[in-house]
Write a protein that holds these residues in place. Structure first.
Motif, mmCIF file in Angstrom:
data_model
loop_
_atom_site.group_PDB
_atom_site.id
_atom_site.type_symbol
_atom_site.label_atom_id
_atom_site.label_comp_id
_atom_site.label_asym_id
_atom_site.label_seq_id
_atom_site.Cartn_x
_atom_site.Cartn_y
_atom_site.Cartn_z
ATOM 1 N N GLU A 139 36.404 49.373 44.507
ATOM 2 C CA GLU A 139 37.820 49.715 44.397
ATOM 3 C C GLU A 139 38.702 48.559 44.859
ATOM 4 O OE1 GLU A 139 38.326 54.313 45.276
ATOM 5 O OE2 GLU A 139 36.942 53.419 46.726
ATOM 6 N N TYR A 140 38.295 47.888 45.938
ATOM 7 C CA TYR A 140 39.049 46.708 46.372
ATOM 8 C C TYR A 140 39.008 45.621 45.294
ATOM 9 C CZ TYR A 140 39.574 48.376 51.206
ATOM 10 O OH TYR A 140 39.913 49.083 52.332
ATOM 11 N N LEU A 141 37.838 45.424 44.700
ATOM 12 C CA LEU A 141 37.708 44.422 43.644
ATOM 13 C C LEU A 141 38.666 44.709 42.494
ATOM 14 C CD1 LEU A 141 36.199 42.006 42.370
ATOM 15 C CD2 LEU A 141 34.526 43.658 41.488
ATOM 16 N N GLN A 142 38.720 45.960 42.075
ATOM 17 C CA GLN A 142 39.567 46.321 40.941
ATOM 18 C C GLN A 142 41.041 46.135 41.274
ATOM 19 O OE1 GLN A 142 38.360 47.364 37.765
ATOM 20 N NE2 GLN A 142 40.476 46.781 37.346
ATOM 21 N N ARG A 143 41.464 46.584 42.446
ATOM 22 C CA ARG A 143 42.877 46.495 42.811
ATOM 23 C C ARG A 143 43.348 45.041 42.922
ATOM 24 N NH1 ARG A 143 45.658 51.006 45.591
ATOM 25 N NH2 ARG A 143 44.466 52.917 45.229
ATOM 26 N N LEU A 144 42.541 44.209 43.558
ATOM 27 C CA LEU A 144 42.939 42.819 43.742
ATOM 28 C C LEU A 144 42.869 42.045 42.424
ATOM 29 C CD1 LEU A 144 41.159 42.299 47.160
ATOM 30 C CD2 LEU A 144 43.636 42.270 46.772
ATOM 31 N N SER A 145 41.892 42.368 41.590
ATOM 32 C CA SER A 145 41.819 41.734 40.272
ATOM 33 C C SER A 145 43.013 42.138 39.413
ATOM 34 C CB SER A 145 40.509 42.101 39.578
ATOM 35 O OG SER A 145 39.392 41.629 40.302
ATOM 36 N N ASP A 146 43.438 43.387 39.514
ATOM 37 C CA ASP A 146 44.601 43.859 38.763
ATOM 38 C C ASP A 146 45.864 43.089 39.130
ATOM 39 O OD1 ASP A 146 43.138 45.741 37.390
ATOM 40 O OD2 ASP A 146 43.748 47.434 38.649
ATOM 41 N N LEU A 147 45.888 42.521 40.336
ATOM 42 C CA LEU A 147 47.045 41.758 40.800
ATOM 43 C C LEU A 147 46.954 40.285 40.391
ATOM 44 C CD1 LEU A 147 47.425 43.365 44.322
ATOM 45 C CD2 LEU A 147 48.945 43.678 42.360
ATOM 46 N N GLY A 148 45.978 39.960 39.562
ATOM 47 C CA GLY A 148 45.869 38.620 39.024
ATOM 48 C C GLY A 148 45.158 37.629 39.922
ATOM 49 N N CYS A 149 44.396 38.124 40.888
ATOM 50 C CA CYS A 149 43.705 37.235 41.814
ATOM 51 C C CYS A 149 42.263 36.986 41.370
ATOM 52 C CB CYS A 149 43.678 37.852 43.215
ATOM 53 S SG CYS A 149 45.296 37.971 43.987
ATOM 54 N N VAL A 150 41.779 35.793 41.655
ATOM 55 C CA VAL A 150 40.353 35.520 41.563
ATOM 56 C C VAL A 150 39.737 36.115 42.826
ATOM 57 C CG1 VAL A 150 38.572 33.751 41.474
ATOM 58 C CG2 VAL A 150 40.726 33.438 40.223
ATOM 59 N N THR A 151 38.887 37.111 42.671
ATOM 60 C CA THR A 151 38.500 37.954 43.799
ATOM 61 C C THR A 151 36.994 37.962 44.022
ATOM 62 O OG1 THR A 151 40.405 39.378 43.345
ATOM 63 C CG2 THR A 151 38.704 40.255 44.800
ATOM 64 N N ASP A 152 36.620 37.847 45.280
ATOM 65 C CA ASP A 152 35.230 37.909 45.710
ATOM 66 C C ASP A 152 35.122 39.041 46.717
ATOM 67 O OD1 ASP A 152 32.596 37.369 46.373
ATOM 68 O OD2 ASP A 152 33.043 35.606 47.584
ATOM 69 N N VAL A 153 34.336 40.057 46.397
ATOM 70 C CA VAL A 153 34.160 41.215 47.287
ATOM 71 C C VAL A 153 32.674 41.414 47.523
ATOM 72 C CG1 VAL A 153 34.505 43.698 47.562
ATOM 73 C CG2 VAL A 153 36.290 42.322 46.478
ATOM 74 N N TRP A 154 32.306 41.682 48.772
ATOM 75 C CA TRP A 154 30.905 41.930 49.086
ATOM 76 C C TRP A 154 30.804 42.804 50.327
ATOM 77 C CZ3 TRP A 154 33.579 37.657 50.495
ATOM 78 C CH2 TRP A 154 33.431 37.185 51.804
ATOM 79 N N GLU A 155 29.605 43.264 50.610
ATOM 80 C CA GLU A 155 29.374 44.035 51.829
ATOM 81 C C GLU A 155 28.099 43.546 52.503
ATOM 82 O OE1 GLU A 155 27.395 48.118 51.234
ATOM 83 O OE2 GLU A 155 28.783 47.956 49.531
ATOM 84 N N THR A 156 28.068 43.708 53.815
ATOM 85 C CA THR A 156 26.917 43.305 54.616
ATOM 86 C C THR A 156 26.684 44.356 55.685
ATOM 87 O OG1 THR A 156 27.378 40.942 54.312
ATOM 88 C CG2 THR A 156 25.984 41.541 56.172
#
Length: 277
Positions: free
Chosen positions: A188-205
């Motif tokens: 969901e974070y990936l989608q929202r930030l991508s929708d704002l026109g950002c090159v986005t890297d999301v991950w979890e650890t």
């Protein structure tokens, strides 16, 4: 960083810093993925939302020693500690300062090259609704980066919520055991930030941490998730001790000590979003 209301938790910087090495590691992992900031010919302008006691804000000065870095937090206790330990000129000629602000309403007052937040946005309801405002406050090529805990369904936090909602404690602490659950899933974070026109890297650890000492998981949550409960009970020492005793016993069953300490898995969610040039 928290909204101003009568139930806002009182923070204890010393308690929070008891596990500073474990709490700092996710920020270092986040910092390593932040790309070069725009226009390196001038000092960078950096904001740290929810800076707490300032120990990770200082790590930003290590990465960008000539930058002007401002840590924002709403806790007077945290800001006092941050000012005492870290405010002033940095080793590379930059400047580190701290200001009171509520992340729920903070708007960039000038263009920033980097807006970063470490383990703070989980306290801010509807924080994704602010992403557009924060990214709009970045210079072209600037970055918005954050990490939040993702372990609110883990036994430590689930047990806290259940205890708060039990008949014995419901009238005293209400929803305080769950008031911090304001995160999205990584996708969901990936989608929202991508929708704002950002090159986005999301991950979890998931960090599998070995905590030392007596009842170390209890001591861990005393610095974070347990703060709203301790604040709600702060005027009744007997009730506080009774609540902690019940919670302690539940944690001991789920997180038994071993020969090397107490194993405590902790999931974190990370996002680095870079604005288009």
């Amino acid at each position: 960083m928290h909204s101003v209301d009568s139930a806002a938790p009182t923070w204890d910087p010393q308690q929070y810093l008891r596990h500073s090495s474990h709490r700092t590691r996710p920020f270092l992992d986040l910092l390593a993925r932040i790309p070069q900031l725009p226009n390196q010919s001038r000092p960078a302008r950096v904001a740290d939302l929810g800076c707490g006691p300032g120990n990770v804000t200082a790590l930003l000065a290590d990465r960008w020693p000539d930058a002007h870095i401002t840590g924002f937090d709403l806790s007077p206790e945290m800001l006092e500690r941050a000012e005492k330990d870290w405010a002033g000129t940095t080793g590379g000629g930059g400047w580190l300062d701290f200001r009171p602000a509520d992340a729920a309403h903070w708007t960039p007052e000038e263009p920033y090259d980097l807006i970063v937040s470490n383990a703070a946005l989980q306290w801010v309801p509807n924080h994704p609704e602010s992403f557009a405002i924060w990214i709009d406050g970045l210079r072209p090529g600037g970055t918005f980066a954050f990490q939040v805990p993702g372990n609110f369904t883990s036994p430590s936090h689930a047990l806290l919520g259940e205890l708060c909602e039990s008949p014995e404690w419901r009238h005293r602490v209400g929803d305080q055991g769950r008031r911090f659950v304001h995160i999205l899933e990584p996708g969901e974070y990936l989608q929202r930030l991508s929708d704002l026109g950002c090159v986005t890297d999301v991950w979890e650890t998931t960090y599998h941490q070995m905590l030392l000492g007596e009842d170390p998981v209890l001591e861990w949550v005393k610095g974070t998730a347990l703060r709203p409960v301790l604040t709600a009970l702060r005027d009744d020492r007997e009730a506080t001790e009774a609540f902690l005793a019940q919670y302690r016993e539940k944690l001991r069953e789920v997180y038994p000590p071993g020969p090397h300490g107490t194993a405590f898995p902790f999931r974190r969610i990370f996002a680095v979003a870079t604005k288009g040039v």
